[in-house]
Design an enzyme around this catalytic site. Structure first.
Site, PDB file in Angstrom:
ATOM      1  N   CYS A  75      51.879  83.632   5.252  1.00  0.00           N
ATOM      2  CA  CYS A  75      50.535  84.168   5.506  1.00  0.00           C
ATOM      3  C   CYS A  75      49.645  83.104   6.138  1.00  0.00           C
ATOM      4  CB  CYS A  75      49.911  84.664   4.205  1.00  0.00           C
ATOM      5  SG  CYS A  75      50.747  86.096   3.485  1.00  0.00           S
ATOM      6  N   ASN A  76      48.633  83.559   6.860  1.00  0.00           N
ATOM      7  CA  ASN A  76      47.658  82.660   7.456  1.00  0.00           C
ATOM      8  C   ASN A  76      46.339  83.403   7.585  1.00  0.00           C
ATOM      9  OD1 ASN A  76      46.197  81.452   9.995  1.00  0.00           O
ATOM     10  ND2 ASN A  76      47.605  79.857   9.304  1.00  0.00           N
TER      11      ASN A  76
END
Length: 256
Positions: A238-239
């Site tokens: 995730c980012n």
């Protein structure tokens, strides 16, 4: 009646606080529950049959190999397979804390919330896409891991969004029971969660087009060569720099 409502509201508030601080405590945990890494001992190639060994002085004379000279080395992956049959290899990424076993479940949900030992764990495990075969066979291998605030699991993959760091740590390794493979990064990009980056089956020129798309999306230009003859491996986490964002790191298997 009004008193009961207030008691109910306070009870709910207390419950939410307990959950919040419980999650915070877990998130700040520094240790990751994984087995100890064993030294990667190279497994000797199988001794050839006597018909493959010839005397240097007489090519017609077969050289016998004394039984006492034959050795057997236990594959270092065997112990991990015994701990968890879902084990598929060990991922090591230079310049980061990423030095973890990789598992593969029957779906991509199991190891989001269970660790290597299949125990409930907010860190989950580093896992391969369930559609992959493993053993270096797949044209496109995908490995997932949670992003964490303090860098555990895939929390340090965002270091590759720094061009200098990327240039200094361009390669990483993935080892399994069949050997160690090197991978060289050719694309790094952030995008909203999109399954088009996670294709593993290709027909006709689709793979060539897919590779070109990944390279064009990279936030940094790359002179790393990748062609339809190559296998690639993608690391994903995730980012938060994009809505429902994901960080994708694509690398090509080094064969020379």
């Amino acid at each position: 009646m009004q008193k009961s409502i207030w008691v109910l509201l306070l009870t709910k508030l207390l419950f939410l606080q307990i959950i919040y601080f419980g999650v915070q405590e877990i998130e700040q945990r520094k240790d990751v529950v994984v087995p100890e890494k064993k030294a990667q001992v190279a497994v000797p190639q199988q001794m050839a049959s006597s018909t493959d060994f010839r005397s240097e002085t007489d090519s017609s004379e077969e050289a016998a190999v004394p039984l006492e000279e034959l050795t057997f080395t236990i594959n270092p992956s065997a112990e991990y397979y015994q701990m968890n049959p879902d084990y598929v290899g060990w991922l090591s990424v230079n310049g980061t804390v990423i030095d973890y076993p990789v598992v593969r479940g029957q779906d991509n949900e199991m190891y989001l919330s269970n660790n290597f030992y299949r125990e409930p764990d907010i860190f989950g495990a580093i896992f391969m896409d369930y559609r992959n075969i493993g053993m270096g066979i797949d044209r496109h291998t995908i490995i997932y891991g949670h992003y964490t605030q303090y860098g555990q699991m895939f929390g340090e993959l965002d270091k590759f969004l720094n061009e200098d760091f990327l240039k200094e740590n361009l390669e990483f390794t993935f080892s399994d029971g069949y050997g160690q493979r090197r991978y060289r990064i050719f694309s790094v990009h952030v995008a909203p969660a999109d399954t088009s980056f996670l294709d593993i089956d290709f027909e006709g020129n689709e793979y060539t087009d897919f590779l070109a798309m990944l390279k064009n999306l990279s936030v940094f230009p790359s002179d790393v060569a990748v062609t339809e003859e190559n296998n690639i491996l993608t690391l994903m986490t995730c980012n938060d720099s994009a809505e429902n964002g994901r960080l994708f790191i694509h690398a090509v298997e080094v064969t020379e």
